[in-house]
Design an enzyme around this catalytic site. Structure first.
Site, short mmCIF file in Angstrom:
data_model
loop_
_atom_site.label_atom_id
_atom_site.label_comp_id
_atom_site.label_asym_id
_atom_site.label_seq_id
_atom_site.Cartn_x
_atom_site.Cartn_y
_atom_site.Cartn_z
N HIS A 54 -73.06 -73.38 -2.51
CA HIS A 54 -74.49 -73.79 -3.20
C HIS A 54 -75.35 -72.55 -3.33
CE1 HIS A 54 -77.30 -76.70 -4.48
NE2 HIS A 54 -78.18 -75.93 -4.08
N HIS A 104 -77.81 -82.44 -8.69
CA HIS A 104 -78.24 -82.87 -7.49
C HIS A 104 -77.48 -84.13 -7.17
CE1 HIS A 104 -82.04 -82.83 -4.68
NE2 HIS A 104 -81.46 -81.60 -4.58
#
Lengths: 761, 262
Positions: A54, A104
């Site tokens: 990430h 998300h």
């Protein structure tokens, strides 16, 4: 300390598991050997976040380098939280549009409402921290089959979460799309795009400025709590239903109410900083929390940092140092400012905007300093709990993952199918899950707050805003990414995502200025999934180069698969920003006049693969290749026609094909203008969906001459008529009301089986 | 000296900028007034506008907390002095929660509510039209509008359905407190035009004196030509100045300007 150097593999695996760390054995041993000692628990968590996929793009970064990122419209390319394209000049100032794009996905699958809401919250901070006013949002969403109660629950929660957050902060949602596919059953996608308006002289960088050693690091926003601990590592793992309970703790808690005030206070800070001519650093807290943000701020300027965790405001007692350091509590940002400005900055947040009265312990507070020495130091309870070379921490790791490029499915082109009755097929295509009206969803989002919206979502291919009140400058935003193409051919799907998003902004009259990508793929450790990612980058790069539109920012989301090992359909989702010097030269797709002429501008390449009609009729076919030369001509012709005032309405042909495009143009006009076709269409002509625009014009001769000059293919389709029908050769004759009913019915009951949401908007 | 209008900003308000722009566009001298300003400093203002948003996060009920904000004492004083007070969307909810409308029998406490939309119970943002349902001169802000004036606006709310006891609603209607009702683009009133299930199709309430107006949909969101979707926008195609000019919902702000200078 985390025992690493004298622990064997099974023991180390167990202690990593117990500490909730996602680092691999190899990575944690590399950390210990670089530090020449075992890492502390805080350090282990810091590396866990910073070295996650990430944060570090460890599998993807070198592939991303293939994307074109430069061009005359680019004010800032993809090196910080967001990119910037040139909007135009107004009263002596040069304005840019800030673009950021994020996913998300995992949080939204686990806790849909909060996951989606914090997705909006995060992307807004990415734009805000550039020094920009946040002016628009878009939400590309991918859901599993809505007949499945759990998928429906996830979808409703996501829509409610986006609504609750975006509406409350007062940023209009002007674009977005929704695709439903079996492949998203266990792993939905929630991508969020945010735009900002910035005056070039007001750009703030996410780095400690030159000469800032000794400057204050000021944390602003919500007090740190236990929420969102382990978020970065969590989003870089494969979702496992058994861990769902633990994963929930990694999801952050949104507070749009506080954010609303925080944004306004930050705008005041921007103005004050401009007035005083200061150069400062500003960055949002996302993955890796206080540690990730402050380390990147310091490293970005070639400095180190020293943070006292005891000075970080908390709203829960006795939080472990690791939680304060890397927890991802929402609604926080960090400044690097000269100490003489600190009292003014604290005054804006704490007194003028009274943050401490808005949310418990919310405030601006000095938590540390920028240091000349390039190490990252955290203190807690008077002890040093972290002290590492800052470049080792922020540089991350790189992996050259193995990959196998996908083989596109191949099928002989279908027969001409002239015998099929278009009128029988059309209602079924209109009612398809990827074609039908999204009104039930987009009406949940405020698309007109701020009073700058010229084309709200649901009115056109792209949303259009006039971001600078009083100026005619306009900005269009559209998103695209079709999973039906992706399952057949990941590379062409990526090409079409670029082409489609560009065509969407052109349809309303805007010149494509820049794009962002959010690359949602499966597990990079799986060579087949990684191959889809590599092919996707190739497709994006090809299309962006061919059409001359750069990528200015982006995001990568990997590990999108279920525990069963099924990857999602490869999902390169592209957002395109277009600019327009004069909003009065824009057009919507709603039919305008009875008796005007309808044209198809451009041709549709052969092949029906991935089209809605192929699914409806059970046809196998290849995904069409974009024809770039033809597309460039179509775009140039349509933009010129917009400028010359020849376009009454324009709409690009996409999901569902030409007849659906015509129907939508009639629906947008309130189903009061009908369509009379005088051209005979076969199934391909009527329903192929990978090219061309439909244009309504009142000046056909001039429009034909213009298109001829550009060498753009043009087919006269027919006329607009007063009778509310779609009528054409060979018995095509359907009332618009029936078509409209087919189009609106499928999602009318999106909320039919639920009670009002508790967290209302 | 031009009139001075305070645009009240509570924590959670989100429509203050465009509301301010609309006021400035009709020649009013207007400024944002933050919630933590002392009310004593606001007594000299000539009017208040309470804009849209989610004041205090709409905790308890939309507008319920803001109605008790210290700043509201200045708004109450202005209303009592006959100065114009306009609440839009969340501002309208605050006025209802504060009892400034409908204020039957001059009692200042909540008598009706703008409550959760029906049937879905969800926030909804959709374009609407509203029609003046009282004699224009009944309300100082609408006095300059023609009888039955139709204005475009956006209904963007989750709690905009007028609800109340049947006898109270009957009085609200009988005593002319419903200032605007939802209608279609041509002014025709029907259930299809009501976006939220509001009782009596009500879009706005007014007090007895006619100086406090609580309007649920946002006229400032369709107050410049580039925001329209219809013939006016088509006429402005190719003409930037006309496209950027005020029109449509701005008429209500022009009415406010007239009321303030009257």
């Amino acid at each position: 300390m985390l025992r690493v150097r004298d622990a064997d593999d099974p023991a180390l695996t167990e202690s990593l598991r117990q500490s909730g760390l996602a680092l691999t054995l190899d990575e944690v041993r590399r950390i210990a050997s670089t530090l020449e000692r075992d890492p502390t628990i805080v350090e282990a968590h810091a590396f866990d976040a910073q070295w996650s996929e990430h944060c570090s793009y460890k599998s993807s970064r070198h592939h991303l380098a293939r994307l074109p990122t430069t061009g005359p419209t680019v004010m800032q390319g993809p090196q910080e939280d967001a990119g910037i394209v040139h909007l135009g000049e107004w009263r002596g100032k040069r304005y840019g549009i800030v673009i950021a794009h994020e996913s998300h996905n995992h949080p939204s699958q686990v806790v849909p409402f909060e996951g989606a809401a914090t997705g909006v919250g995060g992307i807004v901070r990415d734009v805000l921290c550039m020094g920009a006013r946040v002016i628009a949002l878009a939400d590309p969403l991918r859901f599993g089959p809505l007949e499945d109660p759990h998928c429906r629950y996830v979808a409703q929660g996501i829509v409610d979460g986006i609504a609750a957050y975006g509406n409350a902060i007062g940023v209009p949602t002007i674009a977005g799309d929704v695709y439903v596919h079996e492949g998203f059953r266990d792993n939905c996608l929630v991508n969020v795009v945010a735009l900002g308006l910035i005056d070039e002289a007001g750009i703030i960088h996410s780095a400690a400025p030159p000469g800032s050693a000794g400057w204050d690091i000021v944390l602003v926003g919500k007090a740190t709590d236990r929420s969102g601990f382990g978020g970065a590592a969590f989003s870089s793992l494969v979702l496992d239903e058994a861990d769902a309970q633990q994963n929930r703790a990694a999801v952050q808690v949104p507070d749009p109410f506080l954010k609303n005030v925080l944004m306004r206070a930050s705008y005041r800070a921007f103005d004050t900083i401009r007035e005083r001519g200061l150069t400062v650093g500003f960055k949002d807290l996302g993955a890796g929390g206080i540690m990730g943000c402050t380390a990147e701020l310091a490293a970005g300027g070639g400095f180190g940092a020293r943070i006292d965790l005891d000075r970080c405001p908390t709203s829960q007692p006795n939080l472990p140092a690791a939680v304060v350091a890397v927890g991802e509590t929402q609604e926080r940002l960090a400044w690097v400012v000269p100490p003489e400005f600190t009292p003014t900055l604290l005054g804006i947040y704490n007194d003028e905007f009274s943050l401490p009265l808005i949310a418990e312990q919310a405030q601006a507070a000095v938590i540390g300093t920028i240091t000349a020495e390039p190490s990252y130091v955290l203190l807690s309870g008077g002890e040093t709990v972290m002290n590492v070379p800052i470049d080792v921490l922020t540089r991350g790791v790189r992996y050259e993952r193995d990959y196998v490029l996908p083989i596109a499915s191949s099928a002989a082109p279908p027969e001409a199918m002239t015998q099929r009755r278009l009128g029988d097929i059309l209602p079924r295509v209109l009612a398809h899950r990827d074609v039908c009206s999204r009104r039930a969803i987009y009406e949940r989002f405020d698309s007109v707050v701020r009073g700058t919206t010229s084309i709200p979502s649901g009115y056109a291919d792209a949303g259009l805003i006039v971001p600078l009140p009083g100026a005619p400058l306009a900005c269009a935003l559209a998103v695209d990414g079709n999973p039906r193409y992706a399952v057949l051919d990941p590379e062409r799907a990526a090409e079409h995502a670029v082409v489609e998003s560009i065509r969407n902004v052109v349809a309303v009259g805007a010149i494509p200025a820049g794009m962002t990508d959010c690359l949602n793929y499966g597990n990079p450790e799986n060579a087949r999934h990684m191959g889809e990612f590599v092919a996707g980058i190739d497709g994006l790069a090809t299309a962006a180069r061919e059409l001359g539109v750069p990528f200015v920012s982006g995001n990568v989301s990997l590990y999108n698969q279920s525990a069963a090992g099924c990857a999602i359909p490869a999902s390169p989702i592209v957002a395109c920003v277009g600019t327009l010097a004069d909003v009065s030269r824009s057009a919507t797709p709603a039919l305008k006049k009875i008796g005007s002429v309808l044209y198809r501008l451009g041709t549709v390449p052969p092949g029906l693969g991935g089209s809605v009609v192929a699914e409806v009729l059970g046809i196998t076919s290849d995904v069409p290749s974009p024809d770039y030369d033809a597309t460039r001509r179509e775009i140039a012709a349509l933009l010129q026609a917009h400028r010359d005032g020849l376009v009454l309405a324009a709409h690009d042909v996409s999901d569902g094909g030409l007849l659906v495009t015509l129907c939508e143009m009639a629906f947008y006009a309130g189903a009061e203008v009908g369509v009379l076709l005088d051209v005979e269409l076969d199934v391909h002509g009527a329903f192929a969906e990978s090219g061309a625009f439909v244009v309504e014009t009142g000046r056909p001769a001039e429009f034909e001459a213009l298109c001829a000059r550009h060498g753009a293919a043009l087919t006269r389709l027919g006329m607009t008529i007063a009778e509310p029908v779609v009528r054409g050769p060979r018995g095509l004759d359907i009332p618009l009301s029936a078509l409209h009913e087919a189009w609106t019915a499928p999602l009318n009951d999106f909320y039919a089986d639920v009670l009002p949401d508790a967290a209302h908007a | 000296m031009s009139a001075r209008v305070g645009i009240v900003v509570f924590p959670g308000t989100n429509s203050e900028e465009e509301t301010l722009r609309a006021c400035l566009a009709v020649g009013l001298e207007a400024a944002l007034v933050p919630w933590n300003a002392h009310p004593d400093g606001l007594r000299s203002l000539d009017a208040f506008v309470l804009p849209g948003g989610f004041a205090y996060e709409d905790r308890v009920r939309a507008g319920a907390i803001a109605a008790h904000d210290r700043l509201m004492s200045a708004v109450r004083a202005a209303a009592a002095a006959g100065k114009p007070v306009l609440g839009i969307c969340n501002g309208a909810q605050v006025l209802v929660e504060s009892g400034l409308v409908p204020a039957l029998d001059d009692v200042e406490r909540p008598q009706v509510g703008f409550t959760r939309n029906a049937p879905a119970g969800k926030y909804r943002s959709t374009h609407v039209h509203v029609k003046l349902a009282i004699a224009p001169e009944r309300c100082t802000l609408t006095a300059s509008l023609p009888p039955g004036a139709v204005l475009p606006a956006w209904a963007s709310h989750g709690e905009g359905r007028l609800a109340g006891e049947p006898d109270v609603l009957a009085r609200v209607q009988r005593e002319g407190r419903i200032a605007f009702v939802y209608c279609d683009a041509h002014g025709a009133v029907s259930a299809q035009s009501v976006p939220n299930g509001s009782a009596l199709g009500a879009a706005a309430l007014v007090n007895a004196r006619g100086n406090v107006l609580a309007l649920m949909p946002h006229p400032e969101r369709d107050a410049w030509t580039y925001m329209h979707h219809g013939r006016e926008r088509e006429r402005a195609r190719g003409d930037a100045a006309q496209m950027l000019a005020t029109s449509g919902g701005i008429a209500l702000f022009a009415g406010l300007a007239r009321a303030v200078s009257a």
